[in-house]
Design an enzyme around this catalytic site. Structure first.
Site, PDB file in Angstrom:
ATOM      1  N   HIS A  18       6.676  82.560  56.933  1.00  0.00           N
ATOM      2  CA  HIS A  18       6.997  83.932  56.530  1.00  0.00           C
ATOM      3  C   HIS A  18       6.504  84.985  57.522  1.00  0.00           C
ATOM      4  CE1 HIS A  18       6.411  81.352  52.928  1.00  0.00           C
ATOM      5  NE2 HIS A  18       7.643  81.757  52.706  1.00  0.00           N
ATOM      6  N   CYS A  19       6.502  84.645  58.805  1.00  0.00           N
ATOM      7  CA  CYS A  19       6.061  85.583  59.860  1.00  0.00           C
ATOM      8  C   CYS A  19       4.657  86.113  59.585  1.00  0.00           C
ATOM      9  CB  CYS A  19       7.036  86.760  59.999  1.00  0.00           C
ATOM     10  SG  CYS A  19       8.695  86.293  60.516  1.00  0.00           S
ATOM     11  N   ALA A  20       3.831  85.311  58.939  1.00  0.00           N
ATOM     12  CA  ALA A  20       2.461  85.723  58.608  1.00  0.00           C
ATOM     13  C   ALA A  20       1.510  84.576  58.922  1.00  0.00           C
ATOM     14  CB  ALA A  20       2.372  86.128  57.143  1.00  0.00           C
TER      15      ALA A  20
END
Length: 390
Positions: free
Chosen positions: A343-345
């Protein structure tokens, strides 16, 4: 397979949009079709009015006194880059958190490599919450900016930005809030919170189309915020320098009028419905989902276990399943659509201990999700979990 999709990827982009959003985009395309800020004929004047109504709508939603404090970009990442790269100078120190998105982490990484900027990453607890005291400890005399995500796109945890804002203001740094996962369904009042910059995309909780980003700039901060792009604005055209006035200082070139036309309709929908009512609906959906999920053996919820101080983003893992495999099973057998992965995290997943397993499966209902859909999702997960345990 069910005939109708159950869409639980609203943390990526909200769907469906309110009907008025579709109608507004179509009307712009068919009946207006002109750019704003360039001409004086009737349709061009109406295009100008669309931009100003969008600015006014966002200002009213967040309690900004002056609509010119709202500037538009192409998406949330675009306006976050403006906020970060326009404020931070070579050799500065910046504080952010492990919960933040790559739209914050990557610009900061680039500034570290290109301009010697130092970055401190504040940790979170097991549910994904950041302590204001830890932010205070991370501050240094040379700290120029503190950037904090309002609500995690992985755990849904809503950070205590009111308390953090007071600490940052006392220190004398600037405070940037990434409201990508909150604006539109979590109240955010810039007249009450000590925030200097608030960035968000128009296509998530704000319920507009893809292709718009909004940045609130506290009065006076524009004197420190350098533009990243330069060009024509339709104003001060006798000069070859960028205007200093808001919003033209940060808005060269043509606007995405389709997106802003839809955003106007979305803001009007949010104002009629009220963000508090939409938040209450999200809380009801989340309460039902968490209640059903806690009954399932082998399933882990990563994030807050109650509806207090969280959004409707719910991340899970199921023993025996890779998150991508789980997402594929739900889509192929039940037409349930959600997002699996990191999740791009990346720092958030590292903090949760989910990186090695491929991240989590993220379920993110929206304003149009119903309780009966949540029950169908829970039943599908129960079926999938029971297979993994055999």
């Amino acid at each position: 397979m069910p005939d109708h999709r159950i869409y639980l990827d609203n943390a990526a982009t909200s769907w469906p949009k309110p009907e008025a959003v579709y109608a507004a985009v179509d009307r712009y395309q068919r009946e207006i079709g002109a750019p704003n800020g360039r001409s004086g004929y009737r349709e061009a004047v109406e295009a100008n009015r669309i931009v100003e109504r969008a600015r006014q709508g966002i200002a009213e939603l967040i309690g900004a006194d002056d609509p010119t404090q709202i500037v538009f970009g192409s998406n949330g990442t675009d306006v976050l880059n403006l906020a970060i790269r326009g404020i931070v100078r070579p050799g500065d120190h910046v504080v952010t958190t492990v919960c933040d998105h790559n739209s914050v982490l990557r610009p900061l990484r680039a500034l570290g490599e290109q301009a010697g900027v130092e970055v401190s990453y504040v940790p979170c607890d097991g549910a994904g919450f950041v302590s204001p005291d830890d932010v205070r400890v991370a501050l240094r005399p040379d700290t120029r900016l503190v950037a904090v995500i309002h609500a995690s796109n992985v755990t849904g945890a809503i950070q205590p930005i009111e308390q953090i804002g007071r600490i940052v203001r006392e220190h004398g740094a600037l405070f940037l809030v990434d409201a990508a996962q909150s604006l539109g369904h979590v109240p955010l009042d810039v007249s009450r919170f000590e925030v200097d910059l608030v960035a968000a995309p128009g296509h998530k909780g704000l319920l507009g189309p893809l292709g718009t980003g909004v940045l609130y700039i506290r009065p006076g901060v524009e004197r420190q915020l350098e533009p990243l792009r330069y060009g024509g604005t339709g104003t001060r055209s006798d000069e070859d320098r960028q205007p200093d006035e808001l919003p033209d200082k940060y808005e060269p070139g043509n606007h995405n009028l389709l997106g802003l036309a839809g955003l106007v309709a979305a803001c009007e929908f949010l104002a009629r419905t009220s963000i508090e009512a939409i938040q209450a609906h999200h809380i009801a959906l989340t309460a039902r989902l968490l209640e059903r999920l806690q009954e399932l053996d082998g399933l882990t919820v990563h994030g807050p276990r109650s509806t207090a101080h969280r959004t409707s983003v719910v991340s899970i893992t199921i023993d025996g399943y890779d998150p991508q495999e789980l997402a594929a099973v739900l889509e192929s057998l039940h037409r349930i659509q959600c997002r699996a992965g990191l999740h791009c995290a990346p720092r958030m997943h590292a903090a949760l201990g989910t990186t090695a397993g491929g991240g989590t499966l993220r379920l993110s209902p929206g304003y149009a999700t119903t309780l009966d859909k949540i029950d169908l999702v829970a039943a599908a997960l129960e079926e999938v979990a029971s297979v993994s345990l055999k």
